[in-house]
Design a protein around this motif. Structure first.
Motif, short mmCIF file in Angstrom:
data_model
loop_
_atom_site.label_atom_id
_atom_site.label_comp_id
_atom_site.label_asym_id
_atom_site.label_seq_id
_atom_site.Cartn_x
_atom_site.Cartn_y
_atom_site.Cartn_z
N VAL A 282 0.85 -1.19 0.00
CA VAL A 282 0.00 0.00 0.00
C VAL A 282 0.88 1.24 0.00
O VAL A 282 1.99 1.24 0.54
N ALA A 283 0.37 2.28 -0.62
CA ALA A 283 1.10 3.55 -0.71
C ALA A 283 0.08 4.67 -0.90
O ALA A 283 -1.13 4.43 -1.01
N GLY A 284 0.57 5.90 -0.96
CA GLY A 284 -0.35 7.02 -1.10
C GLY A 284 0.35 8.29 -1.48
O GLY A 284 1.53 8.31 -1.86
N PRO A 288 8.11 12.44 1.84
CA PRO A 288 8.38 11.07 1.40
C PRO A 288 7.19 10.17 1.72
O PRO A 288 6.48 10.39 2.70
N GLY A 289 6.98 9.17 0.84
CA GLY A 289 5.83 8.29 1.00
C GLY A 289 6.24 6.84 1.15
O GLY A 289 7.01 6.32 0.32
N ASP A 290 5.75 6.19 2.17
CA ASP A 290 6.10 4.79 2.41
C ASP A 290 5.34 3.86 1.47
O ASP A 290 4.15 4.04 1.23
N VAL A 291 6.03 2.86 0.93
CA VAL A 291 5.40 1.70 0.33
C VAL A 291 5.48 0.60 1.38
O VAL A 291 6.57 0.13 1.72
N THR A 292 4.32 0.24 1.92
CA THR A 292 4.28 -0.63 3.09
C THR A 292 3.80 -2.03 2.73
O THR A 292 2.80 -2.19 2.01
#
Length: 357
Positions: A282-284, A288-292
């Protein structure tokens, strides 16, 4: 981006897209992998990598294809597909030679076709929405679609194993409609959509998202496992996973899903199964944006306890909130204002309306 109604475009959009060699968009996908073994316990979510490239500030669609991830940004007057390595570094970007309105989600078919859902419509004014197909042979096809019951905002795309695309709407009250083309798609033409089901979401209490508790009801992305065994939808706060038999997406969505609470994020919109199907990514939006990485239990969902799907509950606090009627009206108004403001912001970002295709 502009928010006025956009009429159907009659021009046939078929062209070569480049760079064909560098990105490749994983169009020659490896055959589907076998389903992962069921784990007795579900591990905690973990950050795979962090997106920092300014071209993906508004990341809204993500697909893990094994050796890379594909991602698209939301908004803008041009749609691009970015290839990311395992560290979330952008290794290539392909500009699609079609002017979009509001691309929201991304999917990859079993034949390697990359599908982009140009289905965003914050103000519910569009005469048509669109799907853009990037095919393994290097051609780009534009398919216009019309809803049978008027405009909808939609941010989720599900591409069934047989190649049928399904669009799932984003509804303030949590009752999302599922649509599929009612006839074969026509490149450059417009085909009607058929309403084939409804998925109802209820309040979960999971924090996160830009609109408070209303975010627990709003569908922002969809995914299909590479082996065709499962499908997923996400809201700003939770992910829902259903087993899939064949390509019967409406039948799958009619069953009870497994719900997984997602880590809080400012505006989570993207969801993908990992290439091996064992977990979700999941991401958004936001940098900076985490791809989890979010493990998903491979169990059959039990019937859930009755929950209050009404927007009145969004404003309640330990039973002392306003009356259900008043709260429902106020909460609906708040959600509507938010959508309107978001539309205004996007419109201001666009210097001018996109040129005709």
């Amino acid at each position: 981006m502009p928010e006025q109604a956009v009429p159907p475009r009659s021009a046939v959009a078929r062209s070569r897209w480049a760079p064909a060699g560098a990105l490749g968009l994983a169009l020659a996908l490896v055959p589907a992998l076998p389903a992962a073994a069921t784990a007795e316990e579900t591990a905690a979510p973990s950050v795979r990598c962090q997106v920092t490239d300014p071209r993906l500030t508004e990341l809204s669609g993500l697909v893990d294809v094994g050796d890379r991830m594909l991602a698209i940004p939301d908004g803008g007057d041009q749609v691009t597909v970015a290839a990311l390595d395992g560290a979330c570094r952008v290794t290539d970007v392909t500009a699609v030679p079609l002017d979009p309105y509001d691309p929201e989600d991304l999917g990859v078919g079993a034949d390697g076709t990359v599908w982009l859902a140009d289905t965003g419509d914050n103000n519910a004014t569009r005469a048509t929405v669109a799907l853009i197909a990037l095919r393994p042979g290097g051609t780009t096809s534009l398919y216009r679609l019309s809803y049978p019951d008027g405009p909808h905002d939609a941010e989720a795309l599900l591409v069934a194993p047989d190649g049928t695309p399904y669009v799932v709407t984003k509804e303030v009250l949590g009752a999302s409609h599922v649509y599929r083309p009612a006839a074969p798609l026509v490149d450059g033409g417009t085909v009607a959509l058929a309403d084939v089901g409804t998925v109802t979401f209820t309040l979960t209490g999971t924090p996160g998202g830009p609109v408070g508790r209303a975010g627990q009801l709003l569908v922002t992305g969809g995914a299909v496992a590479r082996d065709g065994s499962r499908i997923a939808l996400r809201t700003y706060t939770d992910a829902y996973v259903w087993p899939l038999a064949g390509s019967d997406v409406p039948g799958a969505l009619a069953a009870d899903p497994v719900r997984v609470a997602l880590p809080p994020s400012p505006q989570g919109e993207a969801v993908s199964f990992t290439a091996d199907g064992a977990a979700l990514l999941v991401a958004g939006e936001g940098l900076p944006g985490d791809v989890t990485l979010v493990p998903v239990p491979a169990v059959t969902a039990e019937p859930s306890a009755a929950a209050d799907p009404s927007l009145s509950a969004l404003l309640e606090d330990d039973g002392s909130g306003p009356s259900p009627v008043t709260a429902g009206i106020v909460a609906a108004a708040v959600a509507t204002v938010f959508v309107w403001i978001a539309g205004r912001i996007r419109r201001r970002r666009a210097a001018s309306p996109p040129p005709a295709a």
